[in-house]
Design an enzyme around this catalytic site. Structure first.
Site, mmCIF file in Angstrom:
data_model
loop_
_atom_site.group_PDB
_atom_site.id
_atom_site.type_symbol
_atom_site.label_atom_id
_atom_site.label_comp_id
_atom_site.label_asym_id
_atom_site.label_seq_id
_atom_site.Cartn_x
_atom_site.Cartn_y
_atom_site.Cartn_z
ATOM 1 N N GLU A 441 0.853 -1.376 0.509
ATOM 2 C CA GLU A 441 -0.229 -0.116 0.075
ATOM 3 C C GLU A 441 0.916 1.158 -0.106
ATOM 4 O O GLU A 441 0.359 2.814 0.537
ATOM 5 C CB GLU A 441 -0.937 -0.174 1.434
ATOM 6 C CG GLU A 441 -2.448 -0.639 0.867
ATOM 7 C CD GLU A 441 -2.672 0.065 -0.514
ATOM 8 O OE1 GLU A 441 -2.965 -0.763 -1.595
ATOM 9 O OE2 GLU A 441 -2.473 1.337 -0.979
HETATM 10 C C1 LIG Z 1 2.585 -9.605 -0.036
HETATM 11 C C2 LIG Z 1 2.289 -8.310 -1.211
HETATM 12 C C3 LIG Z 1 1.161 -8.298 -1.246
HETATM 13 C C4 LIG Z 1 0.765 -6.738 -2.103
HETATM 14 N N1 LIG Z 1 -0.975 -6.354 -2.954
HETATM 15 C C5 LIG Z 1 -1.079 -6.251 -3.969
HETATM 16 C C6 LIG Z 1 -2.048 -5.888 -4.356
HETATM 17 O O1 LIG Z 1 -3.360 -6.050 -3.360
HETATM 18 N N2 LIG Z 1 -2.220 -5.369 -5.281
HETATM 19 C C7 LIG Z 1 -0.621 -3.916 -5.562
HETATM 20 O O2 LIG Z 1 -1.146 -3.582 -6.832
HETATM 21 N N3 LIG Z 1 -0.053 -4.105 -5.203
HETATM 22 C C8 LIG Z 1 0.467 -5.317 -4.064
HETATM 23 N N4 LIG Z 1 1.161 -5.502 -3.834
HETATM 24 C C9 LIG Z 1 2.185 -4.436 -4.392
HETATM 25 C C10 LIG Z 1 3.526 -3.691 -3.013
HETATM 26 O O3 LIG Z 1 2.372 -2.324 -3.082
HETATM 27 C C11 LIG Z 1 4.659 -3.049 -3.993
HETATM 28 O O4 LIG Z 1 5.237 -3.903 -3.324
HETATM 29 C C12 LIG Z 1 4.553 -1.657 -3.029
HETATM 30 O O5 LIG Z 1 4.328 -0.711 -3.480
HETATM 31 C C13 LIG Z 1 6.767 -1.280 -3.650
HETATM 32 O O6 LIG Z 1 6.831 -1.347 -4.903
HETATM 33 P P1 LIG Z 1 7.331 -2.395 -5.304
HETATM 34 O O7 LIG Z 1 7.968 -3.675 -4.424
HETATM 35 O O8 LIG Z 1 8.292 -2.291 -6.599
HETATM 36 O O9 LIG Z 1 9.234 -1.073 -4.661
HETATM 37 P P2 LIG Z 1 9.985 -0.315 -6.048
HETATM 38 O O10 LIG Z 1 9.197 0.295 -6.587
HETATM 39 O O11 LIG Z 1 10.511 -0.530 -6.329
HETATM 40 O O12 LIG Z 1 10.436 0.414 -4.376
HETATM 41 C C14 LIG Z 1 11.907 0.142 -3.576
HETATM 42 C C15 LIG Z 1 12.066 0.466 -2.687
HETATM 43 O O13 LIG Z 1 12.395 1.640 -2.713
HETATM 44 C C16 LIG Z 1 11.406 3.275 -2.700
HETATM 45 N N5 LIG Z 1 11.493 3.981 -3.467
HETATM 46 C C17 LIG Z 1 10.640 4.067 -4.536
HETATM 47 N N6 LIG Z 1 10.486 5.269 -4.948
HETATM 48 C C18 LIG Z 1 11.075 6.414 -3.974
HETATM 49 C C19 LIG Z 1 10.949 7.174 -3.997
HETATM 50 N N7 LIG Z 1 10.316 8.044 -5.196
HETATM 51 N N8 LIG Z 1 11.569 7.880 -3.897
HETATM 52 C C20 LIG Z 1 11.899 8.043 -2.647
HETATM 53 N N9 LIG Z 1 11.401 6.258 -2.260
HETATM 54 C C21 LIG Z 1 11.913 5.517 -3.060
HETATM 55 C C22 LIG Z 1 10.597 2.557 -1.815
HETATM 56 O O14 LIG Z 1 9.758 3.137 -0.517
HETATM 57 C C23 LIG Z 1 11.679 1.559 -1.424
HETATM 58 O O15 LIG Z 1 11.117 1.209 -0.199
HETATM 59 C C24 LIG Z 1 2.351 -6.496 -2.999
HETATM 60 C C25 LIG Z 1 2.986 -6.891 -2.195
HETATM 61 C C26 LIG Z 1 3.557 -8.039 -1.268
HETATM 62 C C27 LIG Z 1 4.596 -8.151 -0.833
#
Ligand SMILES: Cc1cc2nc3c(=O)[nH]c(=O)nc-3n(C[C@H](O)[C@H](O)[C@H](O)COP(=O)(O)OP(=O)(O)OC[C@H]3O[C@@H](n4cnc5c(N)ncnc54)[C@H](O)[C@@H]3O)c2cc1C
Length: 596
Positions: A441
């Site tokens: 989220e």
């Molecule tokens: C168990 C589980 C359930 C989930 N359920 C859903 C779901 O139902 N629907 C759905 O759509 N998604 C879902 N997700 C996805 C989840 O919302 C994302 O994993 C999360 O939003 C982070 O995206 P990412 O993993 O691509 O990380 P990234 O976007 O690659 O981010 C990696 C790190 O970089 C940081 N970061 C990224 N951009 C910036 C920035 N501009 N400035 C500073 N820091 C930054 C982030 O805070 C994070 O620490 C789920 C994930 C898991 C593991």
């Protein structure tokens, strides 16, 4: 095996004595939610959570979900029966609109119920929470035809919902999203692409699953301005809700993960699946924000819920486990040793957890109440102020609650010593289950940026000014009240730290945005502490007022001690956060990437 007792009395105390929800009886649905009805509803919810959902929590963790060769997913044993009970009791749509089959009760009641449900079994509860987000989104942005077709089944729990944002190459940065939507002559779209990490994407609990999917219409602009929102049902429904053909959306696999094993985290493949646009083209992120805001508050609540259940088990263990003697002399000389609850370090951990839990419950219920006002009040100014509050506090609750909630599950585990690390007592499951709430989220770092980068300056800082003015107005009112000064003085100092940090950003981050980025997480945490401290003041006011009526007793004293502990042991951290913020981004950003 962990146990759980839903804190019904505590919740009723917050609703009736701290927030005085009866003041809002003029709002639709509020007059029906009398204190007696609220007590009855919460009592029934407690039974469901304690008797049905809690025993399934370990089962869900151990057995997990299973993905089969035909793409179907089965949930852990017992989940389906429990889900049927949830539906039969009308729990899913308790606060949903009456015109679509909901009960129209205030959202604060649903939030209170969901606190209990997440404590009992977070993985199970997520299935129906996502449906609530889908209901809010379709209600706010869907066409009349979409509302009629989908809302009754989602509200009854017969169908469930999902939110599909994340793709393999992007989660936070949705501007990179690739999933495509190709317009068809009949007004529908064909959706193609892969979504990952989709919670409850496939399962056996409901006869249909309504996916809300972000995709880019062919030819749409790049970036976030070209994203649209679509309804893509697993099974295509006729206008009367009867189920027709299977849509071409399928679950490719489910993730093996650290916690919430009972919830299926799915890779979803859309192979030209039929979908319908929700809201205007290219306004998908705007529409999806309804679902994301509901989900963010819900995820913040998970922080409280897991902290509460972990605390309850830690207290029970601390009273039983014998080790060492109290520093002030043996308290149980007839026993081989004193129970560990006599030790100040164990007390430190228990008090840290409880002083968070009780104030966090007040803060999240207050925010849910403001959410009700924002949706239901007839007064536009009241609606605007409540909406401002929601916007400002949502990232704070999501970020600060999940960080403190996770930390508290670790404290509870620590109280069990080695027995907290092994699986038998279930404490390590709470740690594993709580960890995700800081990531999904919108990872917490991104919540902090939302708070500092968008919410502080939104509408000329109106929401922030209103919050500051409410807290400082409260402190001023109590100036002459010596009995409250042990609370109001630290609150005043912490508020001043928060105000200084806000000013520092205004003066130092516009020209150098890295200064905002480097201090954002500290700001979010200090905001959470100030808001929780304010809640403690309101709680103590409430117990004092109650003590005048019914003698108060032990509870009044407990609350005052907990409030003092929070002010003395938790709140001073605002000074450290302020120092870190004022240090700016220099040392954080000085090293070139190659140095890492
Ligand atoms: C168990 C589980 C359930 C989930 N359920 C859903 C779901 O139902 N629907 C759905 O759509 N998604 C879902 N997700 C996805 C989840 O919302 C994302 O994993 C999360 O939003 C982070 O995206 P990412 O993993 O691509 O990380 P990234 O976007 O690659 O981010 C990696 C790190 O970089 C940081 N970061 C990224 N951009 C910036 C920035 N501009 N400035 C500073 N820091 C930054 C982030 O805070 C994070 O620490 C789920 C994930 C898991 C593991």
């Amino acid at each position: 095996m962990p146990t759980y007792r839903a804190p019904v009395d505590e919740t009723l105390f917050v609703l009736n004595d701290v927030l005085h929800v009866a003041r809002y009886n003029n709002l639709p649905g509020f007059a029906e939610a009398t204190p007696d009805l609220a007590a009855a509803v919460l009592g029934e919810a407690a039974k469901l959570c304690e008797d049905v959902l809690t025993p399934l929590n370990r089962v869900g963790d151990k057995e997990g979900c299973k993905h089969h060769a035909d793409g179907s997913v089965t949930t852990p044993p017992g989940f389906k029966d429990a889900y049927n009970k949830l539906v039969a009791g009308g729990w899913v749509g308790a606060s949903a609109p009456v015109e679509f089959g909901g009960q129209g009760l205030p959202m604060f009641l649903t939030v209170a119920i969901r606190e209990f449900m997440y404590s009992s079994n977070i993985a199970f509860t997520m299935y129906s929470s996502l449906a609530l987000g889908a209901v809010a989104t379709i209600y706010d942005h869907g066409s009349e035809e979409q509302k009629a077709r989908y809302l009754p089944k989602l509200i009854s729990g017969e169908w469930s919902g999902t939110m599909n944002l994340t793709e393999p190459h992007c989660g936070t940065d949705l501007g990179q999203l690739r999933c495509r939507a190709t317009p068809q002559a009949d007004g529908s779209y064909r959706i193609s692409g892969t979504k990952i990490f989709i919670s409850a994407g496939e399962h056996d609990l409901t006869s249909n699953i309504v996916h809300l999917v972000l995709a880019r219409i062919d030819g749409a602009p790049a970036g976030t301005k070209g994203i649209s929102l679509f309804i893509v049902p697993k099974i295509l429904p006729a206008a009367d809700g009867t189920l027709g053909a299977r849509n071409t959306v399928s679950c490719g696999s489910i993730e093996q993960k650290m916690g919430i094993h009972g919830n299926a985290t799915c890779v979803m493949n859309y192979d030209g699946a039929i979908g319908w646009l929700v809201g205007a083209p290219h306004r998908g992120l705007y529409a999806m924000f309804t679902m994301m805001n509901a989900a963010r508050l819900s995820v913040g609540l998970q922080g409280l819920s897991l902290s509460e259940v972990a605390y309850q088990n830690a207290v029970a263990y601390a009273k039983e486990r014998l080790a060492g003697r109290a520093l002030s002399g043996a308290k149980f000389p007839d026993k081989a040793a004193d129970p560990i609850i006599v030790h100040p370090d164990i007390r430190r951990m228990l008090m840290t957890m409880r002083s968070f839990n009780e104030a966090a419950r007040a803060l999240v219920l207050w925010t849910a109440l403001r959410g009700d006002i924002a949706r239901r009040s007839a007064d536009p100014r009241e609606r605007e102020a409540a909406d401002d509050h929601m916007g400002l506090l949502t990232p704070v609750i999501k970020g600060a609650f999940t960080e403190l909630g996770f930390a508290n599950t670790v404290l509870a585990q620590q109280i069990f010593g080695g027995h907290g690390y092994i699986a038998e007592h279930g404490m390590e499951q709470f740690v594993r289950d709580a960890r995700i709430s800081m990531i999904y989220e919108g990872a917490n770092g991104v919540q902090a940026l939302d708070l500092v980068g968008r919410k502080l300056s939104k509408d000329g800082g109106r929401a922030l000014r209103a919050f500051f003015s409410e807290v400082s107005g409260y402190i001023k009112e109590r100036e002459a009240d010596d009995a409250m000064s042990a609370l109001t003085k630290p609150l005043g100092n912490a508020l001043s730290d928060l105000q200084q940090a806000s000013l520092w950003f205004a003066q130092n981050a516009l020209g150098r945005p890295d200064n905002a980025g480097a201090g954002a997480t500290d700001y979010m945490q200090m905001f959470g502490l100030v808001a929780l401290a304010y809640m403690w003041c309101l709680i103590v006011d409430a117990v004092k007022a109650k003590a005048l009526g019914d003698g108060g007793g032990m509870r009044a004293n407990d609350k005052q001690v907990l409030a003092r502990f929070f002010m003395e042991r938790m709140l001073p951290a605002t000074a450290t956060h302020l120092m870190r913020i004022k240090a700016g981004a220099d040392s954080t950003m000085a090293l070139p990437a190659e140095s890492f």
